[in-house]
Design an enzyme around this catalytic site. Structure first.
Site, mmCIF file in Angstrom:
data_model
loop_
_atom_site.group_PDB
_atom_site.id
_atom_site.type_symbol
_atom_site.label_atom_id
_atom_site.label_comp_id
_atom_site.label_asym_id
_atom_site.label_seq_id
_atom_site.Cartn_x
_atom_site.Cartn_y
_atom_site.Cartn_z
ATOM 1 N N TYR A 267 0.686 -1.398 0.389
ATOM 2 C CA TYR A 267 -0.165 -0.350 0.432
ATOM 3 C C TYR A 267 0.800 1.348 -0.247
ATOM 4 O O TYR A 267 0.840 2.041 -1.103
ATOM 5 C CB TYR A 267 -1.212 -0.193 0.878
ATOM 6 C CG TYR A 267 -2.029 1.022 1.572
ATOM 7 C CD1 TYR A 267 -2.545 1.895 0.497
ATOM 8 C CD2 TYR A 267 -1.883 1.670 2.793
ATOM 9 C CE1 TYR A 267 -2.591 2.996 0.718
ATOM 10 C CE2 TYR A 267 -2.426 3.693 3.224
ATOM 11 C CZ TYR A 267 -2.821 3.417 1.880
ATOM 12 O OH TYR A 267 -3.714 4.854 2.207
ATOM 13 N N ALA B 67 9.081 -3.064 3.456
ATOM 14 C CA ALA B 67 8.397 -4.453 3.667
ATOM 15 C C ALA B 67 8.591 -5.005 5.175
ATOM 16 O O ALA B 67 9.080 -4.345 6.470
ATOM 17 C CB ALA B 67 9.274 -5.439 2.753
ATOM 18 N N ALA B 68 7.434 -5.588 5.558
ATOM 19 C CA ALA B 68 7.020 -6.003 7.059
ATOM 20 C C ALA B 68 5.549 -6.186 7.217
ATOM 21 O O ALA B 68 5.031 -6.813 6.535
ATOM 22 C CB ALA B 68 6.863 -4.587 8.250
ATOM 23 N N TYR C 272 4.531 -5.947 17.373
ATOM 24 C CA TYR C 272 5.182 -5.541 15.956
ATOM 25 C C TYR C 272 5.863 -3.963 16.641
ATOM 26 O O TYR C 272 6.616 -3.742 15.448
ATOM 27 C CB TYR C 272 3.925 -5.228 15.962
ATOM 28 C CG TYR C 272 3.434 -3.722 14.109
ATOM 29 C CD1 TYR C 272 4.472 -4.003 13.584
ATOM 30 C CD2 TYR C 272 3.188 -2.424 14.681
ATOM 31 C CE1 TYR C 272 4.326 -3.009 12.551
ATOM 32 C CE2 TYR C 272 2.857 -1.412 13.581
ATOM 33 C CZ TYR C 272 3.466 -1.933 12.569
ATOM 34 O OH TYR C 272 3.751 -0.919 11.179
ATOM 35 N N LEU D 230 -9.808 1.990 9.545
ATOM 36 C CA LEU D 230 -10.784 2.128 10.016
ATOM 37 C C LEU D 230 -11.039 2.383 8.749
ATOM 38 O O LEU D 230 -12.300 2.190 8.124
ATOM 39 C CB LEU D 230 -10.656 3.794 10.768
ATOM 40 C CG LEU D 230 -12.370 3.971 10.893
ATOM 41 C CD1 LEU D 230 -12.760 3.610 11.996
ATOM 42 C CD2 LEU D 230 -11.608 5.070 11.923
HETATM 43 N N1 NAD Z 1 -0.687 1.476 6.160
HETATM 44 C C1 NAD Z 1 0.278 2.423 7.887
HETATM 45 O O1 NAD Z 1 -1.413 2.986 8.451
HETATM 46 C C2 NAD Z 1 1.261 1.877 7.810
HETATM 47 C C3 NAD Z 1 1.286 3.282 9.646
HETATM 48 C C4 NAD Z 1 2.270 2.863 9.695
HETATM 49 C C5 NAD Z 1 3.465 2.309 9.697
HETATM 50 N N2 NAD Z 1 3.496 1.331 8.217
HETATM 51 C C6 NAD Z 1 4.456 0.763 8.353
HETATM 52 O O2 NAD Z 1 4.459 1.059 6.577
HETATM 53 C C7 NAD Z 1 5.042 -0.214 5.744
HETATM 54 C C8 NAD Z 1 4.555 -0.307 5.000
HETATM 55 O O3 NAD Z 1 3.142 -0.621 5.340
HETATM 56 P P1 NAD Z 1 1.473 -1.411 4.135
HETATM 57 O O4 NAD Z 1 0.610 -0.128 5.109
HETATM 58 O O5 NAD Z 1 2.037 -0.272 3.025
HETATM 59 O O6 NAD Z 1 2.050 -2.492 4.315
HETATM 60 P P2 NAD Z 1 1.675 -3.794 3.086
HETATM 61 O O7 NAD Z 1 1.561 -5.295 3.662
HETATM 62 O O8 NAD Z 1 0.829 -2.966 1.707
HETATM 63 O O9 NAD Z 1 2.837 -3.737 2.345
HETATM 64 C C9 NAD Z 1 3.675 -4.524 2.698
HETATM 65 C C10 NAD Z 1 4.623 -4.766 1.789
HETATM 66 O O10 NAD Z 1 6.680 -5.102 1.796
HETATM 67 C C11 NAD Z 1 6.337 -7.051 0.774
HETATM 68 N N3 NAD Z 1 6.467 -7.449 1.847
HETATM 69 C C12 NAD Z 1 6.699 -8.472 3.049
HETATM 70 N N4 NAD Z 1 7.751 -8.992 3.447
HETATM 71 C C13 NAD Z 1 7.975 -8.754 2.520
HETATM 72 C C14 NAD Z 1 9.553 -10.314 2.692
HETATM 73 N N5 NAD Z 1 10.222 -10.654 3.306
HETATM 74 N N6 NAD Z 1 10.075 -10.189 1.232
HETATM 75 C C15 NAD Z 1 10.196 -9.287 -0.249
HETATM 76 N N7 NAD Z 1 8.481 -7.925 0.006
HETATM 77 C C16 NAD Z 1 8.061 -8.635 1.561
HETATM 78 C C17 NAD Z 1 4.942 -7.202 0.668
HETATM 79 O O11 NAD Z 1 4.274 -8.330 -0.339
HETATM 80 C C18 NAD Z 1 4.107 -5.931 0.571
HETATM 81 O O12 NAD Z 1 4.058 -5.808 -0.501
HETATM 82 C C19 NAD Z 1 5.585 -1.244 6.952
HETATM 83 O O13 NAD Z 1 6.462 -1.165 7.207
HETATM 84 C C20 NAD Z 1 4.895 -1.032 7.816
HETATM 85 O O14 NAD Z 1 4.602 -1.549 9.179
HETATM 86 C C21 NAD Z 1 2.520 0.767 7.708
#
Ligand code: NAD
Length: 325
Positions: free
Chosen positions: A10, A76-77, A143, A190
């Site tokens: 995302y 990635a996470a 987390y 949300l």
């Molecule tokens: N969405 C939020 O509101 C939010 C808020 C705070 C922090 N974050 C952080 O932002 C980052 C992205 O969040 P998001 O919501 O886009 O998550 P998401 O799950 O949509 O994106 C994560 C991407 O990483 C890839 N991935 C996961 N593990 C992997 C691995 N071992 N090797 C290669 N690729 C891998 C997934 O396929 C995915 O494309 C994360 O690190 C998350 O902790 C997100």
């Protein structure tokens, strides 16, 4: 070349979109575990895409030998707080251990600049609002622990190896890019849940807790548009040489309650959106609002999108992608 690890997700997808619009050279490493190959297809970009694990040393070698890599952006996470309480080992493995191996491998190839997606969850239960970067970091779930540990490792790499990095602590990422949007399974955020209700995919939304000490009793959160997150990454990229090693909040300093978000979504979508009241969920703080003073001063960054715009963009994306990607 900027390597975007997790670029099919995302926030990563929105950053890839922004980088391409800014005419930066980009490639993506992603295992598509939660991300979508379609996210990269809709960008119709002719960019190298490497399918594989972020910590795969052979893959990293291949990418390092194929491109002149300047910076690695690391998205990635695993990012589900509740799941992390049930599976702490998996979260430590995926979020911390793999990140460590990944940074070590890039360093072996001479890449020593990183931008890391961190989170408001590194702070834990807020003692003061708005939350500044000087606030104690006392995460309350695996987390948050695993993300804070990555920041510590980056601090140590700075001290010992001169590695330059910025950890951007996002608050609630929301909204959509021009072509990319939010498609998580399961969806726990949300605004997408509200919009699923608006679209008739859910018959109602549950509001968890209506007796918090906030202006209407529901939780208060800081929603930041993914396009503003992209601008934060671009600013960090441009200042990376000067910054050394920093942690910076990306949030709007504006808190909106759950009820306010629902109300705004009703206005934007023109739909009814029925909501019912449920008990508090354990571990949900009443208020989470960022101070963005440090990002304003160090990155000259300021969010440009308000809640209405965030919801309007997310709704547009949802209507164009009723089933997700
Ligand atoms: N969405 C939020 O509101 C939010 C808020 C705070 C922090 N974050 C952080 O932002 C980052 C992205 O969040 P998001 O919501 O886009 O998550 P998401 O799950 O949509 O994106 C994560 C991407 O990483 C890839 N991935 C996961 N593990 C992997 C691995 N071992 N090797 C290669 N690729 C891998 C997934 O396929 C995915 O494309 C994360 O690190 C998350 O902790 C997100």
């Amino acid at each position: 070349m900027i390597v975007v690890v997790g670029g099919a997700g995302y926030v990563g997808g929105a950053v890839v979109e922004g980088l391409l619009q800014a005419e930066r050279e980009v490639c993506v490493i992603d295992d598509f575990s939660t991300g979508h190959p379609e996210a990269l297809k809709v960008l119709s970009a002719d960019i190298p895409i490497y399918r594989g694990d972020m910590a795969d040393t052979e893959l990293i070698q291949q990418v390092a030998e194929s491109h002149e890599v300047e910076v690695v952006m690391h998205f990635a996470a695993l990012a589900l707080v509740g799941e992390s309480m049930e599976q702490p080992a998996r979260y430590w493995e995926q979020n911390f251990i793999k990140s460590k191996h990944m940074f070590d491998a890039w360093l072996e190839h001479g890449v020593d600049q990183f931008i890391f997606s961190s989170t408001a969850a590194t702070y834990g239960e807020p003692k003061t609002i708005p939350i500044t970067e000087a606030h104690p970091t006392e995460p309350v779930n695996p987390y948050g622990h695993s993300k804070r540990a990555v920041e510590w490792y980056l601090e140590d790499l700075h001290e010992t190896h001169g590695v330059q990095s910025v950890a951007l602590r996002y608050f609630n990422a929301a909204g959509a890019g021009d072509r990319v949007g939010e498609d998580h399974t399961p969806e726990t955020h949300l605004i997408p849940l509200i919009l699923e209700t608006a679209a008739g995919e859910r018959d109602h939304l549950e509001i968890y807790g209506t007796d918090y000490e906030t202006r209407d009793g529901t939780c208060l959160r800081d929603f930041v548009h993914v396009k503003d997150l992209f601008r934060g990454h671009l600013a960090a990229l441009e200042k990376l040489d000067e910054l050394g090693c920093e942690q910076l909040n990306l949030g709007t300093e504006t808190g909106n309650t759950v009820r306010e978000v629902i109300e705004t979504a009703r206005d934007v979508t023109g739909r009814e959106i029925s909501a019912s009241e449920a008990d508090r969920r354990p571990g949900d703080p009443a208020r989470l609002v960022a101070s963005n003073k440090k990002a304003r001063e160090m990155l000259n960054w300021q969010p440009r999108h308000d809640l209405e715009q965030i919801i309007a963009d997310a709704w547009r994306w949802k209507q164009n992608h009723p089933q997700g990607y």
